[in-house]
Write a protein that holds these residues in place. Structure first.
Motif, PDB file in Angstrom:
ATOM      1  N   ILE A   1       2.526  -9.802  -7.345  1.00 55.71           N
ATOM      2  CA  ILE A   1       3.479  -8.708  -7.190  1.00 55.71           C
ATOM      3  C   ILE A   1       4.867  -9.208  -7.558  1.00 55.71           C
ATOM      4  CG2 ILE A   1       4.536  -7.120  -5.544  1.00 55.71           C
ATOM      5  CD1 ILE A   1       1.881  -7.138  -4.030  1.00 55.71           C
ATOM      6  N   THR A   2       5.409  -8.636  -8.636  1.00 52.56           N
ATOM      7  CA  THR A   2       6.732  -9.059  -9.093  1.00 52.56           C
ATOM      8  C   THR A   2       7.725  -7.908  -9.145  1.00 52.56           C
ATOM      9  OG1 THR A   2       6.081  -8.748 -11.403  1.00 52.56           O
ATOM     10  CG2 THR A   2       5.802 -10.954 -10.469  1.00 52.56           C
ATOM     11  N   GLU A   3       7.231  -6.658  -9.068  1.00 53.89           N
ATOM     12  CA  GLU A   3       8.123  -5.504  -9.193  1.00 53.89           C
ATOM     13  C   GLU A   3       7.876  -4.504  -8.073  1.00 53.89           C
ATOM     14  OE1 GLU A   3       8.590  -3.946 -13.014  1.00 53.89           O
ATOM     15  OE2 GLU A   3       8.390  -5.881 -14.005  1.00 53.89           O
ATOM     16  N   ALA A   4       8.851  -3.631  -7.871  1.00 49.52           N
ATOM     17  CA  ALA A   4       8.773  -2.641  -6.795  1.00 49.52           C
ATOM     18  C   ALA A   4       7.572  -1.710  -6.956  1.00 49.52           C
ATOM     19  CB  ALA A   4      10.059  -1.826  -6.744  1.00 49.52           C
ATOM     20  N   GLU A   5       7.238  -1.340  -8.197  1.00 52.16           N
ATOM     21  CA  GLU A   5       6.100  -0.450  -8.429  1.00 52.16           C
ATOM     22  C   GLU A   5       4.787  -1.118  -8.026  1.00 52.16           C
ATOM     23  OE1 GLU A   5       8.262  -1.188 -10.995  1.00 52.16           O
ATOM     24  OE2 GLU A   5       9.454   0.654 -10.910  1.00 52.16           O
TER      25      GLU A   5
ATOM     26  N   ALA B   1       4.608  -1.045  -4.288  1.00 50.43           N
ATOM     27  CA  ALA B   1       4.266   0.307  -3.834  1.00 50.43           C
ATOM     28  C   ALA B   1       2.771   0.553  -3.997  1.00 50.43           C
ATOM     29  CB  ALA B   1       5.076   1.346  -4.607  1.00 50.43           C
ATOM     30  N   PHE B   2       2.190   0.110  -5.117  1.00 53.62           N
ATOM     31  CA  PHE B   2       0.751   0.261  -5.327  1.00 53.62           C
ATOM     32  C   PHE B   2      -0.029  -0.534  -4.279  1.00 53.62           C
ATOM     33  CE2 PHE B   2      -3.212  -1.365  -7.217  1.00 53.62           C
ATOM     34  CZ  PHE B   2      -3.877  -0.157  -7.383  1.00 53.62           C
ATOM     35  N   PHE B   3       0.386  -1.769  -4.020  1.00 48.24           N
ATOM     36  CA  PHE B   3      -0.266  -2.604  -3.022  1.00 48.24           C
ATOM     37  C   PHE B   3      -0.220  -1.926  -1.647  1.00 48.24           C
ATOM     38  CE2 PHE B   3       0.077  -5.905   0.273  1.00 48.24           C
ATOM     39  CZ  PHE B   3      -1.131  -6.555   0.088  1.00 48.24           C
ATOM     40  N   ASP B   4       0.942  -1.422  -1.272  1.00 48.34           N
ATOM     41  CA  ASP B   4       1.087  -0.738   0.018  1.00 48.34           C
ATOM     42  C   ASP B   4       0.214   0.512   0.084  1.00 48.34           C
ATOM     43  OD1 ASP B   4       2.860  -2.683   0.862  1.00 48.34           O
ATOM     44  OD2 ASP B   4       4.641  -1.510   0.333  1.00 48.34           O
ATOM     45  N   PHE B   5       0.122   1.258  -1.027  1.00 49.18           N
ATOM     46  CA  PHE B   5      -0.723   2.452  -1.081  1.00 49.18           C
ATOM     47  C   PHE B   5      -2.190   2.073  -0.864  1.00 49.18           C
ATOM     48  CE2 PHE B   5      -3.557   5.113  -3.647  1.00 49.18           C
ATOM     49  CZ  PHE B   5      -3.357   6.339  -3.025  1.00 49.18           C
ATOM     50  N   VAL B   6      -2.647   1.039  -1.553  1.00 46.94           N
ATOM     51  CA  VAL B   6      -4.036   0.583  -1.416  1.00 46.94           C
ATOM     52  C   VAL B   6      -4.309   0.169   0.027  1.00 46.94           C
ATOM     53  CG1 VAL B   6      -5.666  -1.237  -2.088  1.00 46.94           C
ATOM     54  CG2 VAL B   6      -4.343  -0.039  -3.829  1.00 46.94           C
ATOM     55  N   ARG B   7      -3.398  -0.565   0.633  1.00 47.95           N
ATOM     56  CA  ARG B   7      -3.580  -0.985   2.027  1.00 47.95           C
ATOM     57  C   ARG B   7      -3.669   0.212   2.970  1.00 47.95           C
ATOM     58  NH1 ARG B   7      -5.582  -5.622   3.185  1.00 47.95           N
ATOM     59  NH2 ARG B   7      -4.474  -5.699   5.133  1.00 47.95           N
ATOM     60  N   ARG B   8      -2.860   1.244   2.725  1.00 43.93           N
ATOM     61  CA  ARG B   8      -2.897   2.437   3.584  1.00 43.93           C
ATOM     62  C   ARG B   8      -4.205   3.205   3.430  1.00 43.93           C
ATOM     63  NH1 ARG B   8       2.320   2.947   1.695  1.00 43.93           N
ATOM     64  NH2 ARG B   8       1.708   4.635   0.295  1.00 43.93           N
ATOM     65  N   GLN B   9      -4.793   3.204   2.253  1.00 45.58           N
ATOM     66  CA  GLN B   9      -6.023   3.947   1.997  1.00 45.58           C
ATOM     67  C   GLN B   9      -7.271   3.188   2.457  1.00 45.58           C
ATOM     68  OE1 GLN B   9      -5.876   7.125   0.783  1.00 45.58           O
ATOM     69  NE2 GLN B   9      -3.681   6.767   1.006  1.00 45.58           N
TER      70      GLN B   9
END
Length: 81
Positions: A13-17, A20-28
């Motif tokens: 993970i090097t960028e904000a996007e 955000a994708f990583f956080d989305f995957v963790r939430r799902q």
């Protein structure tokens, strides 16, 4: 930042996007037992096999950990290495 995620494996993970994708995957993801290794993992339903097992299967590992059978150690515990 290098992180491990049960759905996709290692992510750099090097960028904000990407964060955000990583956080989305963790939430799902929900906590379940991987159908192959039976470890508790967080996967997005209906995924049933963790990234580590998917990688092992891609390299020809058995579909079930039980197929490995009983394994004796190759090292003699009475003899230091």
């Amino acid at each position: 930042m290098l992180v491990y995620e049960d759905n996709f494996g290692f992510l750099n993970i090097t960028e904000a996007e990407e964060r955000a994708f990583f956080d989305f995957v963790r939430r799902q993801s929900v906590l379940i037992a991987c159908e192959r290794c039976e470890r508790p993992v967080r996967l997005i339903p209906p995924t049933a096999v963790c990234a580590s097992c998917v990688s092992a299967l891609e390299f020809g590992a058995p579909a079930s950990m039980r197929e490995y059978g009983s394994q004796e150690t190759l090292l003699d515990s009475a003899r230091p290495s």
